[in-house]
Design a protein around this motif. Structure first.
Motif, short mmCIF file in Angstrom:
data_model
loop_
_atom_site.label_atom_id
_atom_site.label_comp_id
_atom_site.label_asym_id
_atom_site.label_seq_id
_atom_site.Cartn_x
_atom_site.Cartn_y
_atom_site.Cartn_z
N VAL A 105 -24.54 -11.41 9.17
CA VAL A 105 -23.84 -10.21 9.64
C VAL A 105 -22.48 -10.08 8.96
O VAL A 105 -22.09 -9.00 8.49
CB VAL A 105 -23.68 -10.25 11.17
CG1 VAL A 105 -22.73 -9.16 11.66
CG2 VAL A 105 -25.04 -10.10 11.85
N MET A 106 -21.73 -11.18 8.91
CA MET A 106 -20.40 -11.14 8.29
C MET A 106 -20.51 -10.87 6.79
O MET A 106 -19.66 -10.17 6.21
CB MET A 106 -19.68 -12.48 8.52
CG MET A 106 -19.32 -12.76 9.95
SD MET A 106 -18.10 -11.59 10.59
CE MET A 106 -18.08 -12.06 12.32
N TYR A 107 -21.54 -11.41 6.17
CA TYR A 107 -21.75 -11.16 4.74
C TYR A 107 -21.98 -9.66 4.50
O TYR A 107 -21.45 -9.07 3.56
CB TYR A 107 -22.92 -11.98 4.25
CG TYR A 107 -23.31 -11.70 2.82
CD1 TYR A 107 -22.61 -12.29 1.76
CD2 TYR A 107 -24.37 -10.85 2.51
CE1 TYR A 107 -22.96 -12.03 0.45
CE2 TYR A 107 -24.73 -10.60 1.21
CZ TYR A 107 -24.03 -11.19 0.18
OH TYR A 107 -24.37 -10.93 -1.12
N GLY A 108 -22.78 -9.05 5.37
CA GLY A 108 -22.99 -7.61 5.26
C GLY A 108 -21.72 -6.82 5.46
O GLY A 108 -21.48 -5.82 4.76
N ALA A 109 -20.88 -7.26 6.42
CA ALA A 109 -19.61 -6.58 6.65
C ALA A 109 -18.69 -6.71 5.43
O ALA A 109 -17.98 -5.76 5.07
CB ALA A 109 -18.93 -7.14 7.88
N LEU A 110 -18.71 -7.86 4.78
CA LEU A 110 -17.89 -8.06 3.58
C LEU A 110 -18.35 -7.13 2.46
O LEU A 110 -17.54 -6.64 1.66
CB LEU A 110 -17.97 -9.51 3.13
CG LEU A 110 -17.18 -10.53 3.96
CD1 LEU A 110 -17.55 -11.95 3.56
CD2 LEU A 110 -15.68 -10.32 3.80
N ASN A 111 -19.64 -6.88 2.39
CA ASN A 111 -20.15 -5.99 1.34
C ASN A 111 -19.72 -4.54 1.56
O ASN A 111 -19.78 -3.73 0.63
CB ASN A 111 -21.68 -6.06 1.29
CG ASN A 111 -22.18 -7.33 0.63
OD1 ASN A 111 -21.48 -7.93 -0.18
ND2 ASN A 111 -23.37 -7.76 0.99
N ASN A 112 -19.31 -4.21 2.79
CA ASN A 112 -18.86 -2.85 3.08
C ASN A 112 -17.39 -2.62 2.77
O ASN A 112 -16.90 -1.49 2.89
CB ASN A 112 -19.12 -2.52 4.56
CG ASN A 112 -20.60 -2.29 4.83
OD1 ASN A 112 -21.33 -1.82 3.98
ND2 ASN A 112 -21.04 -2.66 6.03
N ILE A 113 -16.67 -3.68 2.41
CA ILE A 113 -15.28 -3.51 2.02
C ILE A 113 -15.24 -2.82 0.65
O ILE A 113 -15.91 -3.27 -0.29
CB ILE A 113 -14.56 -4.86 1.94
CG1 ILE A 113 -14.52 -5.52 3.32
CG2 ILE A 113 -13.14 -4.70 1.40
CD1 ILE A 113 -13.90 -6.91 3.32
N PRO A 114 -14.52 -1.73 0.51
CA PRO A 114 -14.50 -0.99 -0.77
C PRO A 114 -14.10 -1.90 -1.93
O PRO A 114 -13.13 -2.66 -1.85
CB PRO A 114 -13.46 0.11 -0.53
CG PRO A 114 -13.42 0.29 0.95
CD PRO A 114 -13.67 -1.07 1.53
#
Length: 304
Positions: A185-194
């Motif tokens: 989940v956190m990895y996915g959130a990191l991928n959403n950082i511009p």
């Protein structure tokens, strides 16, 4: 005439599709609502009813709460779970964020996908199965890491699972089982950082550490809060690990190590369903109170 006619037809078509789309949405949501009501709301209301009544249905106020709190096992169980939560939440927040940042950094090297799969494998096991694996791992006579246990000074299974070690051991078991999903989940959130934000930090001379601490972690704040809320709620309900360890170690952990175990004991050993319900309601109130504090202090629902 053709253009207005086409426009009118387009609007009508969209208007016709909207109700169908809405009905489909409600249909999908209805399944969740039904399950939530059947296995969440109704049992909770049932527990609240039992917590404030006697066995014959008479209203008794807070007598069941007082009876359960006066039990000699109640305060030790609360102390056990509090210490366990300190270890569990600290391990979860620090290591999940650190491993997620590492995975994100390794994405360009092609190893991130394999590591994500390895992290997630333990989460596929049920709680009971994971505890059985750990019982095997913690026995120096059969463990594949027995050399490490002996180097730490533990020669027998009883020495490894001494009462003072249990909060940390339960936290390690919980982390091994549940952290993999949160890492993904956190990895996915990191991928959403511009990427523009990260690129600007790199141009300004920020290294990996400064980028992680000053940009990525703050932008993960709401996800971290969400993880802590759910982990705290789940941690207060510790049951499977001490219950199985109690059976495997002839009572080292005890059948009343956690409040959830004590609630089970009230219901099925002492035939006091009302006292068991009171303990369950107390755990619910504590979980809701902590969630409220975290949400309010973190600005969880504030717009970015």
């Amino acid at each position: 005439m053709t253009a207005p006619t086409r426009a009118t037809g387009l609007v009508g078509d969209r208007a016709g599709r909207a109700p169908r789309r809405s009905r489909t949405t409600y249909l999908f949501v209805a399944g969740y609502v039904i399950l939530l009501a059947a296995f969440g709301i109704v049992p909770t209301g049932y527990a609240v009813y039992f917590a404030f009544t006697t066995a014959d249905g008479a209203f008794t106020g807070f007598d069941n709460f007082a009876t359960s709190a006066q039990d000699f096992r109640f305060l030790p169980a609360v102390g056990h779970i509090a210490l366990y939560l300190v270890f569990w939440l600290a391990l979860l927040v620090i290591l999940v964020v650190a491993l997620s940042l590492l995975l994100h950094r390794l994405a360009s090297h092609g190893t991130s996908r394999a590591l994500r799969f390895l992290f997630y494998i333990p989460g596929a096991l049920t709680g009971a199965a994971s505890v059985m694996i750990w019982l095997f791992m913690l026995d120096p006579t059969v463990s594949p890491v027995s050399f490490l246990l002996r180097r730490l000074g533990y020669a027998t299974f009883g020495e490894v699972i001494a009462p003072g070690h249990l909060p940390l051991l339960f936290a390690l078991i919980a982390f091994w089982t549940g952290a993999g999903g949160w890492i993904v989940v956190m990895y996915g959130a990191l991928n959403n950082i511009p990427t523009e934000v990260l690129e600007a930090a790199r141009i300004d001379g920020a290294g990996a550490w400064h980028t992680a601490w000053h940009i990525q972690v703050p932008m993960l704040r709401k996800w971290i809060v969400y993880m802590v809320i759910l982990a705290f709620a789940g941690g207060t309900q510790l049951f499977v690990e001490p219950q199985l360890l109690s059976q495997a170690s002839v009572g080292v952990a005890g059948r009343d190590y956690s409040p959830n175990q004590l609630s089970y004991d009230f219901a099925f050993q002492m035939d006091n369903v009302n006292g068991a319900a009171a303990i369950s309601v107390e755990l619910l109130v504590v979980g809701l109170a902590v969630a409220t504090v975290f949400v309010a202090r973190s600005g969880f629902f504030d717009a970015e």
